[in-house]
Motif scaffolding. Structure first.
Motif, PDB file in Angstrom:
ATOM      1  N   ARG A 132       0.716  -1.204   0.067  1.00 19.27           N
ATOM      2  CA  ARG A 132       0.028  -0.075  -0.010  1.00 19.27           C
ATOM      3  C   ARG A 132       0.883   1.351  -0.072  1.00 19.27           C
ATOM      4  NH1 ARG A 132      -5.287  -1.323   2.653  1.00 19.27           N
ATOM      5  NH2 ARG A 132      -5.466   1.044   2.345  1.00 19.27           N
ATOM      6  N   ASP A 134       0.782   3.802   1.826  1.00 21.13           N
ATOM      7  CA  ASP A 134       1.372   4.442   3.138  1.00 21.13           C
ATOM      8  C   ASP A 134       2.539   3.753   3.640  1.00 21.13           C
ATOM      9  OD1 ASP A 134      -0.931   2.962   2.493  1.00 21.13           O
ATOM     10  OD2 ASP A 134      -2.000   3.903   4.448  1.00 21.13           O
ATOM     11  N   TYR A 135       2.589   2.632   3.041  1.00 20.08           N
ATOM     12  CA  TYR A 135       3.802   1.672   3.719  1.00 20.08           C
ATOM     13  C   TYR A 135       4.954   2.595   2.736  1.00 20.08           C
ATOM     14  CZ  TYR A 135       1.637  -2.142   5.702  1.00 20.08           C
ATOM     15  OH  TYR A 135       0.745  -2.844   6.697  1.00 20.08           O
ATOM     16  N   ILE A 138       6.444   5.622   4.525  1.00 20.26           N
ATOM     17  CA  ILE A 138       7.099   5.677   5.710  1.00 20.26           C
ATOM     18  C   ILE A 138       8.416   5.067   5.413  1.00 20.26           C
ATOM     19  CG2 ILE A 138       6.800   3.340   6.911  1.00 20.26           C
ATOM     20  CD1 ILE A 138       5.472   6.300   8.676  1.00 20.26           C
TER      21      ILE A 138
ATOM     22  N   TYR B  28      -0.507   4.274  16.951  1.00 21.75           N
ATOM     23  CA  TYR B  28      -0.304   4.140  15.438  1.00 21.75           C
ATOM     24  C   TYR B  28      -1.377   3.000  14.836  1.00 21.75           C
ATOM     25  CZ  TYR B  28       3.455   6.366  13.240  1.00 21.75           C
ATOM     26  OH  TYR B  28       4.600   7.413  12.894  1.00 21.75           O
ATOM     27  N   TYR B  32      -4.760   3.417  12.802  1.00 18.31           N
ATOM     28  CA  TYR B  32      -4.561   2.789  11.372  1.00 18.31           C
ATOM     29  C   TYR B  32      -5.948   1.837  11.319  1.00 18.31           C
ATOM     30  CZ  TYR B  32      -2.958   0.685   7.357  1.00 18.31           C
ATOM     31  OH  TYR B  32      -2.973   0.410   5.831  1.00 18.31           O
ATOM     32  N   LYS B  36      -7.649   3.582   8.757  1.00 22.95           N
ATOM     33  CA  LYS B  36      -6.488   3.386   7.708  1.00 22.95           C
ATOM     34  C   LYS B  36      -5.969   4.742   7.331  1.00 22.95           C
ATOM     35  CE  LYS B  36      -8.049  -0.899   6.860  1.00 22.95           C
ATOM     36  NZ  LYS B  36      -8.445  -0.906   8.211  1.00 22.95           N
ATOM     37  N   LEU B  38      -2.354   6.693   8.253  1.00 26.01           N
ATOM     38  CA  LEU B  38      -0.945   6.595   8.859  1.00 26.01           C
ATOM     39  C   LEU B  38      -0.803   8.014   9.879  1.00 26.01           C
ATOM     40  CD1 LEU B  38       1.759   5.192   6.881  1.00 26.01           C
ATOM     41  CD2 LEU B  38       1.115   4.537   9.139  1.00 26.01           C
ATOM     42  N   PHE B  40       1.178  10.403  10.851  1.00 24.22           N
ATOM     43  CA  PHE B  40       2.621  11.090  10.871  1.00 24.22           C
ATOM     44  C   PHE B  40       2.535  11.940  12.153  1.00 24.22           C
ATOM     45  CE2 PHE B  40       2.760  10.280   6.307  1.00 24.22           C
ATOM     46  CZ  PHE B  40       3.877   9.538   6.380  1.00 24.22           C
ATOM     47  N   PHE B 237       6.383   2.952  14.202  1.00 17.37           N
ATOM     48  CA  PHE B 237       5.596   2.616  13.015  1.00 17.37           C
ATOM     49  C   PHE B 237       6.341   1.087  12.593  1.00 17.37           C
ATOM     50  CE2 PHE B 237       5.385   1.941   8.498  1.00 17.37           C
ATOM     51  CZ  PHE B 237       4.266   1.712   8.288  1.00 17.37           C
ATOM     52  N   VAL B 241       4.459  -2.485  12.378  1.00 20.65           N
ATOM     53  CA  VAL B 241       4.376  -3.219  11.138  1.00 20.65           C
ATOM     54  C   VAL B 241       5.120  -4.638  11.636  1.00 20.65           C
ATOM     55  CG1 VAL B 241       5.662  -3.579   8.866  1.00 20.65           C
ATOM     56  CG2 VAL B 241       4.702  -1.499   9.830  1.00 20.65           C
ATOM     57  N   ILE B 245       0.360  -4.273  11.483  1.00 25.65           N
ATOM     58  CA  ILE B 245      -0.584  -3.103  11.659  1.00 25.65           C
ATOM     59  C   ILE B 245      -1.840  -3.317  11.720  1.00 25.65           C
ATOM     60  CG2 ILE B 245      -0.705  -2.357   9.406  1.00 25.65           C
ATOM     61  CD1 ILE B 245       0.618   0.341  10.728  1.00 25.65           C
TER      62      ILE B 245
END
Lengths: 328, 304
Positions: A132, A134-135, A138, B28, B32, B36, B38, B40, B237, B241, B245
């Motif tokens: 995706r 958004d990954y 980052i 986070y 999410y 959905k 992110l 920041f 983050f 992950v 997530i």
């Protein structure tokens, strides 16, 4: 979709209805007239400007190149890249290291820098473009930091103090050492970047980018290799950044890791977003705003970025497509 | 020190670091999971939490002096204040953007992050502030490893917060609504759940956890800075992950794992502390290549 109508008469009919300056700009010959006039002004500027203004204007052209490069990634392909300064750093350090440590001619370092930019683009884009968007944002952010930390910790890059004494380039015995020379070099680069961007936007690849940006799944169903064309966008953007970095190193003759901090990436992104993602004149306006705003509002000092960020938020909330957005 | 002692000492360090990462990663992952997005700005809310705690604590210490009670009190107050700030940000900046393209909302989040960090920079002139809590360096000796009471309390506090969150999400009606919204927002609306209220609640909880981590980190490291949220935002983050997530236990696990990996990683020859960040971002990139869903994450099935 919009591209097809862009060049044909259906659109100009609509534009005439809208009237005004934009309608006059619609026919090809009027556009060329305006472009020629602008190019003439840009070429003649060194005759009337003082050194300070020249420095600022060179910086404008330089950011035009960077913003156009990032525009390919963000504007055309719709991928958020938060580590664009990394490619800029790759180019600058390649030129810096090769000229100062190995005494290689400046012009020969450009192909090497392009090669390294492509490598960096593939290494970081290859694995993440499947995921995706958004990954990607980052990961590119992390990648930008990695490149800066590597530059700060290695010996060959000069550590935290960076590289100094990078050779100024020369063309057939004529050394580029005055600000006027670099003004023309950056202007030339900016024009080249505009031309390449324009051709790319109206190519098969450009249309594929637009399709993927608008609807990834539909594009894939139409037989577009989603990951492949994203990687193209990413790598071409990286090349723009890398080449700009080479010339940056040559102009400054000294580079340090702090030039390539996260803020630099954000600044370039801001230029793209402010003006209008995916539209060349919009991006150029964005780059102008980016460089001229801090010069005009010098007294704001460190509050500049704050004001910038507020402007960015307001633009996103009220004009999410930018000041002069691409036609839909 | 023997190898075993070094390993044990790093276990303690890793657990502390991991608790901070886990607390920030939770916010986070919750945000999410539910919209959905992110966020920041999440790392910067951690930073704001530290500054807010600093402010409240200096007020309290001026009246009653340094104490654990004062620290606890300032922690609770700043968690509430920063949580409300999180809700405000969600209302002003994210709510209108929910229907906009993904790129726009990501850039909005970036703008919010810059506004937060740069306004704190403007207030503090970019200086480091000494977060002096004066809690002493007493501790207990476990074998050859010395652990301060501060470290024990911090890990315990983080554990309490995480257990409380787990119970809240899994045992209360609000938690149930949260989990439902992350599955299908529209269906929840039809079922009479006030979706906007639950989203605001999620932001409140997520942000106040980050603020708690900020105060704890401030009192542990002894200094705070406007830029302190940037790297931890990235790390958290990564932790989210690693754990997968969207998954709350995943964020806790990922945070602790990343903290341990980092503190052991710096002990490997040739990987000194200056390469610590490269090490964890490297992990993030490798993970995204080989297992993008993380340890506890579920494979997302895209429906057209």
């Amino acid at each position: 979709m919009a591209d097809i109508s862009n060049s044909t008469s259906t659109n100009s009919a609509q534009a005439v209805k809208a009237g005004g300056l934009m309608a006059w700009l619609e026919p090809q010959q009027n556009r060329i007239l305006v472009l020629a006039a602008l190019a003439g002004i840009a070429l003649a500027l060194p005759l009337i400007l003082n050194n300070y203004a020249m420095e600022v204007m060179s910086s404008v052209w330089f950011y035009v190149v960077l913003c156009l490069g990032l525009n390919i990634v963000v504007g055309y392909a719709g991928l958020l890249d938060l580590g664009y300064a990394a490619f800029f750093a790759v180019g600058a350090y390649t030129t810096g290291i090769l000229t100062s440590h190995f005494g290689i001619n400046f012009w020969l370092t450009i192909p090497v820098a392009i090669f390294f930019s492509i490598c960096a683009g593939v290494i970081i884009g290859g694995p993440t473009l499947r995921l995706r968007s958004d990954y990607l944002a980052i990961v590119t952010l992390g990648f930008g930091e990695i490149v800066r930390i590597i530059a700060r910790n290695l010996e060959i890059t000069g550590g935290a103090s960076g590289l100094i004494g990078i050779e100024k380039p020369s063309i057939m015995g004529f050394e580029l050492n005055e600000i006027q020379h670099f003004y023309y070099v950056f202007l030339l680069l900016a024009i080249l970047a505009c031309f390449i961007s324009y051709r790319l936007q109206h190519s098969r690849l450009g249309r594929a980018w637009q399709y993927v940006r608008e609807d990834e799944d539909a594009a894939e169903a139409m037989g577009i290799n989603r990951v492949g064309i994203k990687l193209y966008a990413y790598v071409i953007g990286a090349i723009f950044g890398g080449v700009a970095g080479c010339f940056f190193a040559a102009k400054m003759t000294a580079i340090s890791p702090e030039t390539f901090m996260f803020q630099q990436s954000v600044l370039i992104l801001l230029g793209v977003v402010l003006g209008g993602m995916g539209k060349i004149p919009g991006v150029i306006i964005g780059a102008f705003a980016l460089v001229l705003f801090p010069e005009v509002f010098r007294e704001l000092g460190s509050m500049r970025i704050l004001v910038f960020a507020v402007v960015m938020l307001i633009i996103m909330l009220y004009r999410p497509e930018g000041i002069w957005p691409a036609k839909k | 020190m023997s190898l075993q002692d070094i390993l044990l000492q790093q276990l303690a360090n890793g657990l502390i670091l991991g608790s901070f990462y886990a607390l920030v990663a939770l916010g986070y992952t919750m945000v999410y999971g539910i919209i959905k997005l992110l966020n920041f700005a999440h790392g910067d809310l951690y930073m704001i939490g530290a500054f807010c705690g600093f402010l409240v604590l200096s007020l309290i210490s001026a009246v009653v002096g340094d104490s654990w009670a004062g620290l606890l009190c300032s922690m609770v107050l700043s968690m509430i204040a920063v949580g409300l700030l999180g809700v405000l940000i969600q209302r002003i900046a994210y709510q209108p953007m929910l229907a906009a393209p993904r790129l726009s909302i990501l850039i909005t989040a970036l703008a919010v992050s810059m506004i937060l960090s740069n306004s704190v920079m403007a207030f503090t002139d970019g200086e480091f502030l000494a977060f002096s809590t004066d809690l002493g360096f007493d501790g207990v000796e476990l074998g050859n490893v010395f652990v301060t009471y501060t470290q024990i309390v911090l890990v315990a506090a983080a554990a309490i917060l995480m257990v409380a969150l787990y119970l809240f999400v899994h045992k209360t009606l609000y938690g149930k609504a949260m989990r439902a919204i992350s599955i299908d927002k529209d269906a929840c609306r039809l079922m009479g759940i006030n979706v906007n209220k639950i989203i605001a609640l999620t932001f409140f909880i997520g942000t106040s956890l980050a603020a708690a981590a900020g105060i704890m980190a401030g009192s542990y490291y002894g200094s705070i800075h406007f830029f302190m949220g940037f790297v931890i935002g990235l790390k958290a983050f990564t932790a989210a992950v690693i754990g997968g997530i969207g998954s709350i236990p995943g964020a806790m696990l990922g945070g602790l794992l990343l903290g341990l990996l980092e503190s052991y990683g710096t002990q490997i020859p040739f990987i000194g502390t200056e390469w610590k960040d490269v090490f964890s971002f490297g992990i993030l990139i490798l993970l995204l290549v080989f297992k993008p869903t993380g340890i506890l994450g579920q494979t997302e099935i895209e429906r057209m």
